[in-house]
Design a protein around this motif. Structure first.
Motif, short mmCIF file in Angstrom:
data_model
loop_
_atom_site.label_atom_id
_atom_site.label_comp_id
_atom_site.label_asym_id
_atom_site.label_seq_id
_atom_site.Cartn_x
_atom_site.Cartn_y
_atom_site.Cartn_z
N PHE A 58 0.85 -1.19 0.00
CA PHE A 58 0.00 0.00 0.00
C PHE A 58 0.88 1.24 0.00
O PHE A 58 1.70 1.44 0.91
CB PHE A 58 -0.92 0.01 1.22
N ASN A 59 0.75 2.05 -1.03
CA ASN A 59 1.45 3.32 -1.10
C ASN A 59 0.52 4.40 -0.55
O ASN A 59 -0.33 4.92 -1.27
CB ASN A 59 1.85 3.64 -2.54
N ASP A 60 0.71 4.73 0.71
CA ASP A 60 -0.14 5.71 1.36
C ASP A 60 0.05 7.08 0.69
O ASP A 60 1.16 7.59 0.63
CB ASP A 60 0.22 5.80 2.84
N PRO A 61 -1.03 7.68 0.19
CA PRO A 61 -0.90 8.95 -0.54
C PRO A 61 -0.74 10.16 0.38
O PRO A 61 -0.44 11.26 -0.11
CB PRO A 61 -2.22 9.04 -1.32
N ASP A 62 -0.95 9.99 1.68
CA ASP A 62 -1.00 11.13 2.59
C ASP A 62 0.24 11.22 3.47
O ASP A 62 0.74 10.20 3.96
CB ASP A 62 -2.24 11.05 3.48
N LEU A 63 0.69 12.44 3.69
CA LEU A 63 1.80 12.68 4.60
C LEU A 63 1.34 12.75 6.05
O LEU A 63 2.14 12.63 6.97
CB LEU A 63 2.51 13.99 4.24
N TRP A 64 0.05 12.94 6.27
CA TRP A 64 -0.47 13.19 7.61
C TRP A 64 -0.93 11.92 8.33
O TRP A 64 -1.39 12.00 9.49
CB TRP A 64 -1.64 14.18 7.55
N THR A 65 -0.81 10.76 7.71
CA THR A 65 -1.26 9.52 8.34
C THR A 65 -0.56 9.33 9.69
O THR A 65 0.67 9.35 9.75
CB THR A 65 -0.96 8.31 7.44
N PRO A 66 -1.31 9.13 10.77
CA PRO A 66 -0.68 8.97 12.10
C PRO A 66 0.24 7.76 12.14
O PRO A 66 -0.07 6.71 11.58
CB PRO A 66 -1.89 8.78 13.04
N ASP A 67 1.37 7.92 12.80
CA ASP A 67 2.36 6.86 12.88
C ASP A 67 1.80 5.61 13.56
O ASP A 67 2.13 4.49 13.21
CB ASP A 67 3.59 7.36 13.62
N GLU A 68 0.95 5.82 14.56
CA GLU A 68 0.41 4.68 15.32
C GLU A 68 -0.54 3.82 14.48
O GLU A 68 -0.85 2.69 14.86
CB GLU A 68 -0.30 5.15 16.59
N LEU A 69 -1.01 4.34 13.36
CA LEU A 69 -1.91 3.57 12.50
C LEU A 69 -1.15 2.53 11.68
O LEU A 69 -1.72 1.53 11.24
CB LEU A 69 -2.66 4.52 11.56
N ILE A 70 0.14 2.75 11.47
CA ILE A 70 0.95 1.87 10.63
C ILE A 70 1.43 0.69 11.47
O ILE A 70 2.02 0.89 12.55
CB ILE A 70 2.15 2.62 10.05
N PRO A 71 1.21 -0.55 11.03
CA PRO A 71 1.69 -1.73 11.78
C PRO A 71 3.20 -1.68 12.00
O PRO A 71 3.94 -1.15 11.17
CB PRO A 71 1.30 -2.90 10.88
N GLU A 72 3.64 -2.22 13.12
CA GLU A 72 5.04 -2.13 13.52
C GLU A 72 5.98 -2.68 12.46
O GLU A 72 7.04 -2.12 12.19
CB GLU A 72 5.26 -2.87 14.85
N ASN A 73 5.61 -3.82 11.86
CA ASN A 73 6.51 -4.44 10.88
C ASN A 73 6.56 -3.68 9.55
O ASN A 73 7.38 -3.98 8.69
CB ASN A 73 6.12 -5.90 10.63
N LEU A 74 5.66 -2.69 9.37
CA LEU A 74 5.68 -1.88 8.16
C LEU A 74 6.33 -0.51 8.40
O LEU A 74 6.58 0.23 7.46
CB LEU A 74 4.26 -1.67 7.63
N LYS A 75 6.61 -0.23 9.67
CA LYS A 75 7.17 1.09 10.00
C LYS A 75 8.61 1.23 9.55
O LYS A 75 9.09 2.35 9.33
CB LYS A 75 7.06 1.34 11.50
N GLU A 76 9.32 0.10 9.42
CA GLU A 76 10.73 0.17 9.05
C GLU A 76 10.92 0.84 7.70
O GLU A 76 11.78 1.70 7.52
CB GLU A 76 11.34 -1.23 9.03
#
Length: 633
Positions: free
Chosen positions: A288-306
């Motif tokens: 998933f290529n998130d189009p937004d810069l404002w997406t909260p960090d806590e919404l992103i699963p830990e293994n995708l945060k890297e």
């Protein structure tokens, strides 16, 4: 269970409703009205208008032909044939300026650009009206785009034979595809026609501009509402939080300030969809290529945060690289003068060097330009691709060596082209990027010759204002680093060979392409160098008499984009040296200009750089209006 019957009962009712509506509107099975990918792509690129302009022209409906041509060109600004057609239409009698209109103009983009122009001109009352219009139209366009996402399943791997998914896997895959499509809609409405890249934070930027504009016109209540709406996207933004405190104080602590309902709905729905998509990516696979810069960090699963962190580190490194570029290195050759630097040229990453070549070397290289007109590559003395009022002749380094092999030019002149361009590369690399290798991207010995019978009433430029590694958008004050621009180019240079012509000077502008910030007048041995990005929009004044010759140079840090023709030319030169039974880079005896080594001669005397201090902004008054006659595209 009962939940299944309840869920699919509603789904079946929805499908029946859609089938009924489509049948009533279209009068046939919906599948008969679904266009192929190729047809949709042609319409997205406005291809029908290319045919329409020809048809209208043949029917002698000139005003409609002009509108169709302009509509196509807005979405295809690099189409050279249409550029020529547009220029011909401008010279035709009976064609009015308002005929050049975009028939597919989107309301929100027209309003947005007008609003930003009013905002930049401190006309805040007008800015408020147009930005509000733009925001309303943008949200409406977003809903239309989202509705179109509910189409048939599109299998991205349809060529691969895989086991078909079961009921729930198929439903999940199709639903997530729809959600991803809806998320990408914000990019679609934020992308100007003819561009690939979207304007970042398109919806939040409206609110940011509106809160300031409302504050300037004295409407603190609406300013606070816009600030509260903006904070839904960036709740920890310190400057906006400070503005909210100010507004609450001015309005009174008892006054309730809430975000707009439309923005609340937009953010809540988007976050819900992102949560579902990220769950699917984490547990079911996919990307998933998130189009937004404002997406909260806590919404992103830990293994995708890297990956998210890696992207941020890359952006941080690019910023550091930009700061590092401001450090200047020493010049590798004596006698070269820095005539103007960035400060004197009212910009960044700009410099002019003198005494890079001697008069005799310029004369030797000018001999090669005769071969360019007779047997060169480029356009072989055809009309320039940028203006019908000039002829264009070009010669690459490989073509020069090949001509020398055939006996059409002197080997020493061809070799001098290699040497002069390499000397320029070393100067630019040492000055702008000490310690970081610059590779040749393209080298071109090029001449522009005025067509005498075509100069009367001329209003255009020899080369329109542009940037070298991105597509310049003066109305949107953006430069899109995307194809067909040469996005890998990092630095540019022009090494002049003569000055016995009229016009043909280089000029730099602001992003509006109209405000001239600096001018460079050509002369033998003068090298102008600058970074290739949006910070250096530039053009060339019309060559109104004579022939202007120079070596055009582009450089890249990317080795994979290094100029392959140059590698081949150097190999042929080495073969020549072996055949002559002498070390590569030495001539047999003295040549006609007194050169006896592979390096260019270094003028004696370490003259100090000439200081030509200019009052900041003073150059802007030198003929800025000449650009008003440029093609509006």
């Amino acid at each position: 269970g009962p939940w299944e019957a309840a869920l699919f009962g509603r789904v079946l009712q929805r499908a029946d409703c859609l089938q009924h509506c489509l049948g009533r509107r279209l009068g046939a099975a919906p599948s008969a009205h679904r266009a192929s990918h190729a047809i949709r792509r042609d319409f997205e690129q406005r291809e029908p208008y290319n045919y329409l302009q020809v048809a209208f022209f043949q029917l002698k409906k000139l005003d409609q032909a002009v509108s169709a041509a302009h509509t196509f060109f807005v979405a295809n600004p690099q189409h050279l044939q249409m550029r020529e057609d547009i220029e011909k239409y401008r010279r035709m009698s009976g064609v009015k300026s308002d005929n050049f209109r975009d028939l597919e103009a989107t309301p929100h983009w027209e309003a947005y650009e007008a609003g930003v122009q009013h905002y930049n001109a401190d006309e805040y009352l007008q800015a408020v009206a147009r930005l509000e219009e733009s925001l309303t139209e943008a949200l409406s366009a977003l809903e239309e785009c989202r509705a179109l996402c509910e189409g048939p399943w599109e299998d991205e791997d349809e060529e691969e034979e895989e086991m078909q998914p079961g009921l729930y896997e198929a439903i999940a895959a199709h639903y997530i595809q729809v959600l991803k499509c809806r998320q990408q809609c914000v990019l679609e409405i934020a992308t100007k026609p003819g561009r690939i890249s979207a304007t970042e934070d398109f919806i939040p930027s409206h609110l940011d501009l509106l809160q300031f504009a409302y504050d300037q016109v004295g409407n603190q209540a609406l300013a606070a509402e816009c600030a509260a709406s903006y904070l839904l996207f960036y709740p920890t933004d310190e400057p906006m939080l400070e503005k909210m405190k100010q507004y609450c104080t001015e309005l009174g602590e008892d006054t309730a300030v809430t975000a707009r309902e439309s923005i609340q709905h937009y953010v809540q729905r988007s976050l819900m969809e992102k949560k579902l998509i990220y769950y699917a990516v984490e547990h079911l696979g996919g990307t998933f290529n998130d189009p937004d810069l404002w997406t909260p960090d806590e919404l992103i699963p830990e293994n995708l945060k890297e990956k998210h962190r890696e992207d941020q580190e890359k952006q941080k490194q690019e910023t550091l690289d930009g700061e590092e570029r401001e450090k200047r290195g020493p010049l590798p050759f004596e006698g070269i003068a820095v005539t103007m630097d960035s400060r004197q040229m009212n910009g960044t990453q700009r410099v002019v060097f003198d005494r890079v070549l001697t008069e005799s070397e310029c004369k030797d290289l000018l001999r090669l330009t005769k071969a360019a007109g007779e047997a060169g590559d480029g356009y072989r003395a055809r009309r320039s691709p940028h203006t019908p009022h000039e002829r264009f002749e070009g010669l690459t380094v490989l073509k020069a060596i090949q001509l020398a092999q055939n006996g059409d030019v002197d080997w020493r002149d061809a070799k001098l082209l290699l040497q002069a361009s390499e000397k320029s590369r070393k100067i630019i690399e040492s000055y702008f990027t000490p310690g970081k290798k610059l590779h040749f991207s393209f080298t071109h010995l090029v001449c522009r010759t005025a067509v005498d019978e075509e100069q009367e009433g001329r209003m255009d430029l020899s080369h329109p204002v542009h940037a070298d590694n991105c597509l310049l958008d003066p109305e949107g004050q953006e430069c899109w680093r995307e194809p067909p621009a040469y996005v890998y180019r990092d630095y540019s240079g022009i090494l002049y060979l003569n000055d016995d012509f009229q016009g043909g000077g280089l000029f730099f502008t602001e992003m509006d392409t109209v405000t001239v910030t600096a001018e460079v007048h050509p002369k033998c041995g003068r090298l102008v160098a600058f970074s290739s990005g949006k910070e250096n929009p530039h053009g060339v004044w019309a060559v109104s008499r004579g022939k202007r010759c120079a070596i055009a140079l582009w450089y890249t840090h990317s080795q994979e984009h290094a100029e392959q023709e140059r590698v081949k030319a150097e190999e042929l030169m080495k073969q020549r040296a072996v055949e002559q039974d002498q070390p590569d880079g030495e001539h047999q005896g003295a040549d006609h200009s007194g050169r006896s080594s592979s390096e260019l001669p270094i003028p004696n005397g370490g003259a100090r750089p000439m200081s030509r201090r200019h009052k900041p902004g003073s150059d802007r008054t030198q003929h800025p209006k000449k650009l008003r006659a440029r093609d509006e595209f």
